[in-house]
Design a protein around this motif. Structure first.
Motif: not given
Length: 162
Positions: A78, A96-98, A100-102
């Motif tokens: 990720n 982050t773990r996401s 999409e957010k990264n």
């Protein structure tokens, strides 16, 4: 997830294992910021006049992140690595773990870096950083002056006692 989307996702997973990015990640042209993109207090993006990025100029790859996190970090890919092909700037984001957010955070950071690369001192990012640095220096100066005043006050009190 629809069938074409599933095939696209599978092709992205195959790209993760491709060793093409390894020299960029390990080389000198790797740029990384330990912070999120510049945000206002309300959480909205500053109205900076940044250069636009097109998806055709970007190469994106998902790799395994590093740092604390144990098994969750070691097994998931990720971490986003974005390369701006015309300038050669590479940004790695694993905040982050996401995924999409990264991806969003990495694009914001890359946009700031590309703007700084092309505009130099005329960039809004550069001007904002310079203003923050001046603020920080002024705060340090005031703290030093306050400490000096306290020190002089204590010395005067000790002289009065004698």
């Amino acid at each position: 997830m629809n069938v074409p989307g599933l095939f696209h996702f599978a092709s992205l997973l195959r790209e993760v294992r491709a060793p093409g990015w390894r020299p960029w990640i390990l080389g000198q042209k790797h740029f990384s910021l330990p912070r999120a993109p510049l945000l206002q207090a309300g959480g909205k993006k500053n109205s900076l006049n940044l250069l636009g990025l097109t998806e055709a100029e970007l190469e994106e790859q998902f790799v395994r992140g590093d740092g604390p996190g144990g098994q969750a970090t070691n097994k998931t890919s990720n971490c986003v690595v974005l390369k701006h092909v015309p300038s050669g700037i590479v940004v790695k984001c694993h905040q982050t773990r996401s995924v999409e957010k990264n991806r969003k955070i990495a694009r914001g950071i890359l946009q700031e870096k590309v703007d700084l690369f092309y505009k130099g001192e005329e960039s809004d990012v550069f001007k904002e950083r310079r203003a923050l640095e001046k603020k920080k220096q002024e705060k340090k100066r005031r703290a030093r002056e306050h400490l000096e005043r306290k020190k002089l006050f204590k010395e005067m009190q000790q002289l009065d006692k004698k």
